[in-house]
Scaffold this motif. Structure first.
Motif, short mmCIF file in Angstrom:
data_model
loop_
_atom_site.label_atom_id
_atom_site.label_comp_id
_atom_site.label_asym_id
_atom_site.label_seq_id
_atom_site.Cartn_x
_atom_site.Cartn_y
_atom_site.Cartn_z
N ALA A 73 -9.54 9.35 -4.91
CA ALA A 73 -10.30 8.58 -5.63
C ALA A 73 -9.89 7.09 -6.11
N LEU A 74 -9.27 6.52 -5.22
CA LEU A 74 -8.63 5.39 -5.70
C LEU A 74 -8.85 4.33 -4.58
N ASP A 75 -9.05 2.88 -4.96
CA ASP A 75 -9.61 1.90 -4.05
C ASP A 75 -8.54 1.42 -3.07
N LYS A 76 -7.14 1.48 -3.69
CA LYS A 76 -6.03 0.93 -2.65
C LYS A 76 -4.83 2.03 -3.16
N TYR A 77 -4.19 2.52 -1.76
CA TYR A 77 -3.21 3.37 -2.19
C TYR A 77 -1.95 3.18 -1.19
N THR A 78 -0.78 3.41 -1.48
CA THR A 78 0.17 3.30 -0.63
C THR A 78 1.29 4.44 -0.86
N HIS A 79 2.41 4.45 -0.11
CA HIS A 79 3.61 5.09 -0.45
C HIS A 79 4.70 4.42 -0.85
N PHE A 80 5.12 4.35 -1.86
CA PHE A 80 6.54 3.65 -2.49
C PHE A 80 7.66 4.41 -3.17
N THR A 81 7.26 5.76 -3.58
CA THR A 81 8.08 6.57 -4.19
C THR A 81 9.39 7.26 -3.43
N SER A 82 9.09 7.48 -2.19
CA SER A 82 10.10 8.15 -1.39
C SER A 82 10.90 7.20 -0.39
N PRO A 83 11.39 6.22 -0.71
CA PRO A 83 12.17 5.59 0.47
C PRO A 83 13.21 6.44 1.26
N ILE A 84 13.83 7.27 0.56
CA ILE A 84 14.94 8.22 1.24
C ILE A 84 14.67 8.95 2.02
N ARG A 85 13.25 9.36 2.05
CA ARG A 85 12.79 10.32 3.23
C ARG A 85 11.56 9.75 4.05
N ARG A 86 11.13 8.62 3.58
CA ARG A 86 9.78 8.02 4.49
C ARG A 86 10.23 6.33 4.67
N TYR A 87 9.73 6.26 6.05
CA TYR A 87 10.16 4.70 6.50
C TYR A 87 9.08 3.82 5.99
N ALA A 88 8.00 4.60 5.65
CA ALA A 88 6.78 3.63 5.28
C ALA A 88 7.11 3.12 3.88
N ASP A 89 7.74 3.92 3.00
CA ASP A 89 8.16 3.54 1.81
C ASP A 89 9.31 2.32 1.78
N ILE A 90 9.86 2.34 2.74
CA ILE A 90 11.01 1.20 3.10
C ILE A 90 10.19 0.00 3.34
N VAL A 91 9.27 -0.12 4.13
CA VAL A 91 8.51 -1.00 4.54
C VAL A 91 7.62 -1.56 3.39
N VAL A 92 7.21 -0.64 2.51
CA VAL A 92 6.62 -1.05 1.13
C VAL A 92 7.50 -1.71 0.18
N HIS A 93 8.63 -1.22 0.18
CA HIS A 93 9.68 -1.69 -0.94
C HIS A 93 10.02 -3.28 -0.60
N ARG A 94 10.28 -3.54 1.02
CA ARG A 94 10.18 -5.05 1.42
C ARG A 94 9.12 -5.77 1.26
N LEU A 95 7.95 -5.12 1.15
CA LEU A 95 6.74 -6.00 1.09
C LEU A 95 6.55 -6.27 -0.60
N LEU A 96 7.12 -5.43 -1.34
CA LEU A 96 6.75 -5.65 -2.71
C LEU A 96 7.88 -6.64 -3.26
N MET A 97 9.23 -6.73 -2.75
CA MET A 97 10.02 -7.58 -2.98
C MET A 97 9.59 -8.99 -2.36
N ALA A 98 9.06 -8.88 -1.22
CA ALA A 98 8.61 -10.40 -0.92
C ALA A 98 7.40 -10.92 -1.67
N ALA A 99 6.51 -9.94 -2.01
CA ALA A 99 5.67 -10.35 -2.89
C ALA A 99 6.04 -10.93 -4.17
N THR A 100 7.04 -10.40 -4.77
CA THR A 100 7.78 -11.08 -5.99
C THR A 100 8.41 -12.37 -5.88
N LEU A 101 8.98 -12.24 -4.48
CA LEU A 101 9.78 -13.66 -4.04
C LEU A 101 8.86 -14.65 -3.88
#
Length: 1052
Positions: free
Chosen positions: A785-813
């Motif tokens: 029941a969320l309008d937006k959702y992603t996977h950020f919390t398990s980059p050790i075991r999911r590649y999607a989270d690695i992509v999201v980490h890079r996007l988040l850092m790119a967003a702050t940069l």
């Protein structure tokens, strides 16, 4: 740059030749991608090694026919010319071309592509009257000579070709360039590479058989497929329907369904899948193929089977065992073949005799029921009868009843634990080779004597939380890869600060590094019942990136300022941080502290060896933090609940391991409140990161969507609930959640769990997607029941989270500096990556489920059901079929069929003491019950959610995976004298039984080692990677939350 014209002769689907003229530009600065280059070519990206004895250039025909041999990692220094690659693309199709692309991208393989047709000095225009094949061979030879000269003759180059004329013409033309056949190449350069020679012989034999068969057979077994242009036009107009073929594994000979991908015409309003009945209507399509289907006239529509059936024996469907007629069609063409490696079993001695005494053409039976038998040619059939082997399909002509294929390699003995695990990996296309030396060379150094330390320069760039925040992790017992930690503290203004701290994996995994490419290919860590295969090397996953207590670690932290009373979010920040976790808690200890259980303190290692005063002070701080986090989590959950968040029931069993990696127990999920606390914090972080990256990258952010399910999928749930007097409203997620909460029988709580499990099965899959690929209205996550959702919390075991980490850092940069292109995929590339990750996630879930089922079967296989109490259990009926019932066994988490009518036609009859036996009679099937009536007038009725006593049996199969079967022995719940004693005995029994599975597997392996089955041992090396605490134990699904039943393939 120089402009020329290029003439192409392309072959259409019906064999017609099409002449295409294109503008063609060549230039002198195309990079050679060799480490030997002295001509200042660009050296970015993958380079061809200089540590080889020679370079090898395969001709276009060699690439087409022997690509799977070129995939052997032993073959190094391979140069694929652009000409050969384009020949594969145009003549072999997308599937083979993608295999070639993936091979070139793979960091473990020493091979590159040279764009010879764009280089001014290696491009050759086609001469008038020259055949396409001759021009391709001449082009590749010319480029080979140029490449040899470009490297200044430092490395001999071998061109391998199947063209005898080319060997005679070019063989001795240029010193240092050798032109030989592929067979001669293998014989002279790789004489000891036995697997390559066997595969070569197998491919040659299969090709000869196809050629002789096409000459002998004129009769058609199947209709010809329509040309691609007709299929595409038909789908677009709405005449045909495109979809993915899904074969019913319980009736694989007769029944398949096409799941719609899209219907061309609005007039064709199909509300269900399309039934494909019979092998001829399937028309050589194989499970997973994308097909075009033509609907049959309404009077030819059939219903799907509603009877229980066994895969191998029942090929005919009685008229009274099918449901209402549904859209029925026939396959008229295959749009995309999704063939893969298949695990098969050779026929036994008795079966092979029936195929012919000296038959070289052997029909092998695939491990997967949904795949038809495959005809291969081999001389090794007799010696391989006791083994699981891998084959590949080459073709399926309209003149042949079966597809033709060839032998690839041996996996292991039938029934052997390692062989069966290897089969599960191959069937799910999971590659688990050890990490290569070049990948490991990218890893930072860390050891017990010289542990990794924070870099002083990096320290200046990060927010330091080591002395200001009480940070701790809560994980399952035995967890090594701790990728998340939590913090909560009171701010000077009285408000609260909640923090979620995630391991900064991307700091150590650079974009497009060898480690990054490998992690992208794996996409996830694979958890099986007794082992795991890591996405990242263990130096990262279990050490430097694991947020262990008492050590400094890099993290990416999301921190919220919360109102001290309402817990409403006032602000949020995203930072790269340095943290030092104070405690590595296990769930049970954290729950104990939350409940005020002082005995839990003994499980917290960090509080030992402290004086009483210090321990009490630290304990008070920790208890406050856990309690406050739980209060906040309740508030966040209540807010999602008000929007319709679903809590669905998982009924899967987990395999628990002891310290020596032996299986200790089979345990059902036992959720604790602290599980939900951690889960809510992770969901909150994922949600806020999703909002951040989608705002900054509206067309190229990776999010996770969970579309609303189709209402017709809820029909079984509604019918089952009504049998117990409950009403289930499925019009929205909120209505569904509320009605599931009300559907509770205080006398039998298992009913609510089963209803939630049925709701899970009705759901569609949650999927990763690129925000540029669909409108914002489709971003919604139905289950959470969320309008937006992603996977950020398990980059050790999911590649999607690695992509999201890079996007988040790119967003702050982006907000501070600007240029972020290096960290962001284009929408097109991200779409392709999401498809790949979704595919790998499904494979991981299937492999996990299949390995658990393997251990369940091994657990019961050697037991005597008649005398062993552990094979008798209570079962709950959750579905009624025309000839039996489907039963859930809570004690072992098993779902299986129980027949009420056996193969001899006898039906279940119950005696006065409720015990059952088989007698002549008939069955009468109703919506929510089934009645068995004997010829003497005795009758017994079983209804939905009835408790019965069942005997657990194992149905063994030589060619397929073993399966659990249930036999009804009493029409009454399973009862014991003392419930508590029963539960204790049950736990002891399960522990002992599962240990026996491990011990028998070890004994079998030792016996096998004594027999020195070397070929199998070699293959095992491919699968030995990380054997550790598996499945990430109880709450990995709950941590990401929400949709918990793995069998439904649904995750957040």
């Amino acid at each position: 740059m120089q402009r020329t014209e290029k003439v192409l002769q392309l072959r259409g689907q019906q064999g017609r030749s099409v002449r295409v003229v294109r503008e063609h530009y060549v230039r002198p600065d195309v990079p050679c991608r060799s480490a030997l280059c002295r001509a200042a070519c660009p050296r970015d990206g993958k380079l061809l090694s200089d540590d080889v004895t020679h370079y090898v250039v395969p001709d276009w025909k060699v690439v087409q026919d022997y690509l799977e041999i070129l995939e052997f990692p032993e073959l190094k220094g391979i140069i694929f010319m652009q000409t050969a690659c384009q020949a594969v693309q145009h003549q072999k199709g997308r599937r083979q071309y993608n295999k070639l692309r993936n091979l070139v991208k793979d960091a473990r393989h020493d091979c590159i592509v040279f764009a010879n047709e764009f280089h001014q000095h290696s491009y050759l225009p086609r001469e008038k009257g020259e055949s396409m094949e001759k021009w391709q061979t001449r082009s590749i030879y010319n480029a080979t000579v140029w490449y040899y000269n470009h490297c200044l003759g430092q490395m001999p180059v071998v061109m391998v070709t199947e063209d005898e004329d080319a060997i005679r013409q070019y063989g001795n033309e240029t010193e240092g360039v050798f032109v030989i056949s592929f067979k001669n190449y293998l014989d002279n350069f790789w004489p000891d590479l036995k697997a390559a020679h066997e595969l070569f012989d197998s491919i040659i034999q299969a090709r000869r058989e196809r050629e002789s068969e096409s000459q002998e057979n004129n009769g058609k077994e199947y209709p010809e497929h329509l040309p691609m242009e007709i299929l595409e036009a038909g789908v677009k107009s709405g005449r045909y329907v495109q979809g993915i073929l899904n074969v019913n594994k319980h009736r694989a000979q007769l029944e398949a369904f096409v799941r719609l991908q899209g219907v061309g015409s609005k007039e064709t309003e199909l509300q269900s899948d399309i039934l494909i009945y019979g092998a001829r209507a399937r028309n050589r399509a194989i499970h997973g193929d994308v097909v075009a289907v033509e609907l049959l006239p309404l009077h030819e529509w059939k219903g799907r089977t509603v009877a229980l059936c066994e895969n191998e024996t029942e090929d005919k469907t009685p008229a009274d065992t099918t449901g209402d007629p549904m859209p029925t069609g026939k396959v008229i063409g295959i749009i995309q073949k999704n063939w893969r490696d298949y695990v098969v079993t050779f026929p036994s001695k008795e079966e092979s005799q029936s195929q012919g005494k000296n038959a070289q053409k052997i029909l092998v039976t695939p491990w997967d029921y949904r795949i038809p038998k495959i005809r291969i040619s081999t001389q090794q059939a007799e010696s391989l009868q006791e083994y699981r082997v891998v084959v590949r399909i080459d073709s399926w002509e309209s003149t042949s009843l079966y597809p033709n294929g060839h032998f690839v390699r041996v996996l292991g003995r039938i029934g052997d634990l390692e062989g069966e695990i290897a089969a599960i990996l191959v069937e799910n296309s999971i590659s688990v080779a050890p990490f290569s030396e070049i990948q490991m060379s990218e890893m930072p150094v860390s050891s017990s004597k010289n542990p990794w330390k924070v870099n002083p320069e990096e320290e200046q760039k990060r927010v330091d939380l080591r002395d200001t925040h009480l940070i701790f992790s809560i994980d399952p017992k035995g967890c090594e890869d701790v990728d998340d930690a939590l913090s909560i503290r009171t701010l000077p203004n009285g408000n609260l600060e909640l923090g979620v701290h995630i391991a900064d994996v991307t700091h150590f995994v650079a974009v497009n590094s060898y480690t990054d490419v490998e992690a992208r290919a794996r996409a996830t860590t694979y958890y099986l019942a007794d082992r795991r295969y890591d996405m990242l090397p263990s130096i990262l996953s279990a050490d430097i990136c694991s947020l262990l207590s008492g050590v400094d670690r890099y993290a990416v932290s999301v921190m919220w300022e919360l109102d001290k009373e309402s817990y409403e979010i006032l602000s949020v920040s995203y930072n790269k941080t340095i943290i030092r976790s104070a405690y590595k808690l296990v769930y049970e200890a954290a729950q104990g502290l939350l409940d005020g259980d002082t005995s839990a303190v003994g499980d917290i290692l960090e509080l030992k060896d402290l004086d009483e005063r210090t321990r009490q002070k630290k304990l008070t701080e920790l208890v406050w933090a856990i309690s406050k986090l739980t209060d906040i989590a309740r508030h966040v959950r209540a807010k999602r609940d008000s929007c319709g968040a679903l809590e669905l029931e998982g009924v899967e069993i987990r395999v628990q391991l002891d310290d020596k990696k032996n299986i200790h127990d089979l345990i059902p999920k036992q959720p604790l409140e602290v599980h939900k606390t951690v889960a809510e914090c992770m969901i909150l972080a994922n949600h806020w990161v999703a909002k951040k990256i989608s705002e900054n990258f509206p067309h190229q952010a990776l999010l996770r969507q969970h579309p609303p399910p189709r209402q017709e999928f809820f029909s079984e749930l509604r019918e089952c609930a009504s049998a117990k007097g409950f009403s289930i409203d499925t019009r929205s997620n909120k209505a569904l959640a509320e009605s599931l909460d009300k559907a509770d029988d205080p006398q039998d709580p298992i009913i609510n769990k089963l209803l939630r499990s049925m709701a899970t099965h009705a759901m569609s899959n949650a999927l990763y997607f690129s925000t540029g690929s669909c409108p914002e209205g489709e971003f919604h996550h139905y289950g959470l029941a969320l309008d937006k959702y992603t996977h950020f919390t398990s980059p050790i075991r999911r590649y999607a989270d690695i992509v999201v980490h890079r996007l988040l850092m790119a967003a702050t940069l982006k907000e501070s500096k600007g240029d972020v292109k290096d960290n962001v995929f284009s929408n097109k590339d991200l779409e392709e990556l999401c498809r790949h990750i979704n595919n790998r996630n499904r494979a991981a879930q299937h492999a996990q489920k299949q390995s658990t089922e393997l251990f369940q079967c091994m657990h019961f296989k050697d037991k005597t059901p008649e005398t062993d109490e552990r094979c008798i259990a209570d079962g709950v009926i959750y579905s009624i079929r025309t000839n039996g019932v489907l039963v859930f066994v809570p004690r072992y988490g098993i779902k299986a069929a129980a027949y009420m009518k056996n193969k001899e036609g006898l039906v279940i009859s119950c005696q006065r003491d409720s015990s059952c036996e088989w007698k002549p009679g008939s069955l009468h099937h109703f919506q929510n019950k089934i009645t068995s009536t004997t010829t003497t007038g005795e009758s017994v009725t079983l209804s939905l959610f009835d408790h019965i006593t069942v005997k657990i049996l194992v149905h063994t199969s030589r060619c397929h995976a073993d399966t659990i079967k249930l036999e009804i022995i009493r029409n009454a719940p399973y009862q014991t004298l003392d419930t508590e004693v029963s539960q204790k005995n049950s736990n002891v029994a399960k522990s002992e039984l599962v240990k026996e599975v491990s011990q028998s597997a070890e004994e079998a392996q030792r016996a096998q080692e004594k027999a020195r089955v070397e070929v199998i041992e070699e293959e095992y090396q491919e699968y030995c990677q990380t054997k550790g605490a598996s499945l990430y134990q109880l709450l990995e699904e709950i941590r990401d939350l929400a949709l918990l039943d793995i069998s439904a393939d649904i995750r957040t």
